[in-house]
Design a protein around this motif. Sequence first.
Motif, mmCIF file in Angstrom:
data_model
loop_
_atom_site.group_PDB
_atom_site.id
_atom_site.type_symbol
_atom_site.label_atom_id
_atom_site.label_comp_id
_atom_site.label_asym_id
_atom_site.label_seq_id
_atom_site.Cartn_x
_atom_site.Cartn_y
_atom_site.Cartn_z
ATOM 1 N N LYS A 335 10.488 27.107 34.386
ATOM 2 C CA LYS A 335 11.590 27.694 33.632
ATOM 3 C C LYS A 335 11.743 29.711 32.919
ATOM 4 N N LEU A 336 10.478 29.991 32.819
ATOM 5 C CA LEU A 336 9.883 30.951 31.541
ATOM 6 C C LEU A 336 10.345 32.343 32.711
ATOM 7 N N GLU A 337 10.962 32.487 34.152
ATOM 8 C CA GLU A 337 11.589 33.589 34.741
ATOM 9 C C GLU A 337 13.567 32.810 34.610
ATOM 10 N N TYR A 387 14.602 36.042 17.645
ATOM 11 C CA TYR A 387 13.396 35.838 18.396
ATOM 12 C C TYR A 387 13.032 37.456 19.788
ATOM 13 N N SER A 388 12.002 37.335 19.709
ATOM 14 C CA SER A 388 12.030 39.040 20.740
ATOM 15 C C SER A 388 11.828 37.475 22.667
ATOM 16 N N LEU A 389 13.127 38.052 22.930
ATOM 17 C CA LEU A 389 13.110 36.825 24.321
ATOM 18 C C LEU A 389 11.664 37.425 25.274
ATOM 19 N N PHE A 390 11.743 38.181 26.006
ATOM 20 C CA PHE A 390 11.284 38.490 27.079
ATOM 21 C C PHE A 390 9.860 39.305 26.889
ATOM 22 N N ASP A 391 9.773 39.644 27.514
ATOM 23 C CA ASP A 391 8.508 40.555 27.983
ATOM 24 C C ASP A 391 9.333 41.528 28.458
ATOM 25 N N MET A 413 22.565 37.687 18.917
ATOM 26 C CA MET A 413 22.524 38.705 19.604
ATOM 27 C C MET A 413 21.041 39.291 19.722
ATOM 28 N N PHE A 414 20.675 39.742 21.643
ATOM 29 C CA PHE A 414 19.730 40.048 21.516
ATOM 30 C C PHE A 414 19.974 40.948 22.570
ATOM 31 N N GLN A 415 19.326 41.996 22.468
ATOM 32 C CA GLN A 415 20.122 43.661 23.379
ATOM 33 C C GLN A 415 18.145 43.630 24.251
ATOM 34 N N TYR A 416 18.419 44.417 25.265
ATOM 35 C CA TYR A 416 17.016 44.401 25.982
ATOM 36 C C TYR A 416 17.340 46.117 26.688
ATOM 37 N N PHE A 417 16.781 47.067 26.106
ATOM 38 C CA PHE A 417 17.076 48.904 27.371
ATOM 39 C C PHE A 417 16.499 48.563 28.653
ATOM 40 N N ILE A 431 9.843 35.099 29.844
ATOM 41 C CA ILE A 431 10.379 35.107 28.753
ATOM 42 C C ILE A 431 8.985 34.721 28.075
ATOM 43 N N THR A 432 8.812 35.241 26.736
ATOM 44 C CA THR A 432 7.806 34.859 25.781
ATOM 45 C C THR A 432 7.430 34.225 24.439
ATOM 46 N N ASP A 433 9.170 33.959 24.034
ATOM 47 C CA ASP A 433 8.864 32.664 23.191
ATOM 48 C C ASP A 433 10.576 32.461 23.227
ATOM 49 N N TYR A 434 10.795 31.211 23.041
ATOM 50 C CA TYR A 434 12.189 30.778 22.726
ATOM 51 C C TYR A 434 12.098 29.307 22.589
ATOM 52 N N PRO A 435 13.605 29.121 21.063
ATOM 53 C CA PRO A 435 13.492 27.607 20.885
ATOM 54 C C PRO A 435 13.811 26.766 21.553
#
Length: 447
Positions: A335-337, A387-391, A413-417, A431-435
């Motif tokens: 489920k990491l991707e 959370y820093s959710l993603f690589d 809310m999480f923003q990814y540029f 995903i690099t971190d998740y609750p």
Amino acid sequence: MNDFRDSNEQDWPQLDAMKEQMNQIAVPGTIDERIRNGMRLGRQRRRRRTVTRFASYTACLLLLTMVASVRFSPVVAAYVGDLPGLRSLVELINSDKGLELAIENDFMQPIGLSEEHDGIKVTVDGVLADESRVIVFYTLTNMDGRKRVVNVQKVDLATKEQISISYGSSNSNEEWESSQGTIDFNLQGGAAVPDVLQLELKVGKDEKVVTALPNWKFDIPIDKAKFEGLKQTYAINKTVTVEGQHITFGKMTVYPTRIGLEVAYDPTNTKKIFYFDDIRIEDERGETFGTITNGVSGSTIDENRQILYFQSNYFRKPDRLYLRANSIRALDKNKLEIKVDLDHKKLLSGPDDHLTLSDVGTSKEDGQRILVFKLENDNPLDENRGYSLFDMSFKDASGKSFGSGMTGTSGDMFQYFIKKANYQSPLTLTITDYPSRIEGDIKLRIK
């Protein structure tokens, strides 16, 4: 719930407890107790809203040093006030008990070097150093009273092989007179502390370096005799199993400024283990020393091995030590991707229903695309966590890799540029971190 306890653990007799109490009696008088009470009363907690920026370095170099504003507790401030050049350091070290104990035990090395350019004076007040790191304490002073926001924006070393560096802002504002900060240099791969730390600083405004100004340069002498041989090593070498996931705790090294613990994860685990929520070192009195929360909290050796850093109990000299943990953030490896359809602004796949795609927007400043995610999470453990959710690396449908330069978190809310480019949709993010968590009761006897 799994329960793991060292099979050699025994309850110590009442006489041992009485002996321990006798050993804790302060001499002379109650000075030590007053110091500890003052330090506890002086601790403050501050919430921060963070925006993470990433430069184009390798993943290994991203684990690195951190520059942070510091504030000493009143008693520690009084203590360093007796040391020349350290009177201005009155801010708390973010409740790092290990650093407080190091200062209380005369481990600070006063420096007192200053250099001034364009009405901005930088003073290197002192250093804390051991075989694993060097922490430089500095003060910025506005000498001419001009209104400007100025802070340290870049840090360089003349010799930086195997010494990791990053930097951040101190606490100046439009009316600033002076501000304090620390620069934390982390030694890697067995690198030795230099006899002289040749440091160059650049100052800036609003995260931009003032190129017209010269560098502030300092040759900082390091008294190695103050810390040589001051470390303790424990070979734990024990494996626990939490909800089917195997974790091995290897060598633990206690330095005066921090503790380093080697952790390995079985490659055959079905879950990717991200972080321990509450891992800590506990002594026979129940006093705990948790992981470092403001600074470098860990470093990666490889995909399945890392080193976790804890606040140091070196100056406590405990009779017994335990490693404790209960909650671990982890997610199934399948489920990491996640996949994002840019054209239709849809999340095609995700780990669960808690993560949704709210919008795909465009930055007015530079034209970057902004993926806006919402993470619904009511776990009390995550009340103040962003959370820093993603690589920072992602792929498009062609398999080509790209890099994101910035992420942002505000509430849920999480923003990814992502840079402006012609991508083949969908995009794949990792995903690099998740609750999501696994839980157990880990208690290992260390000493």
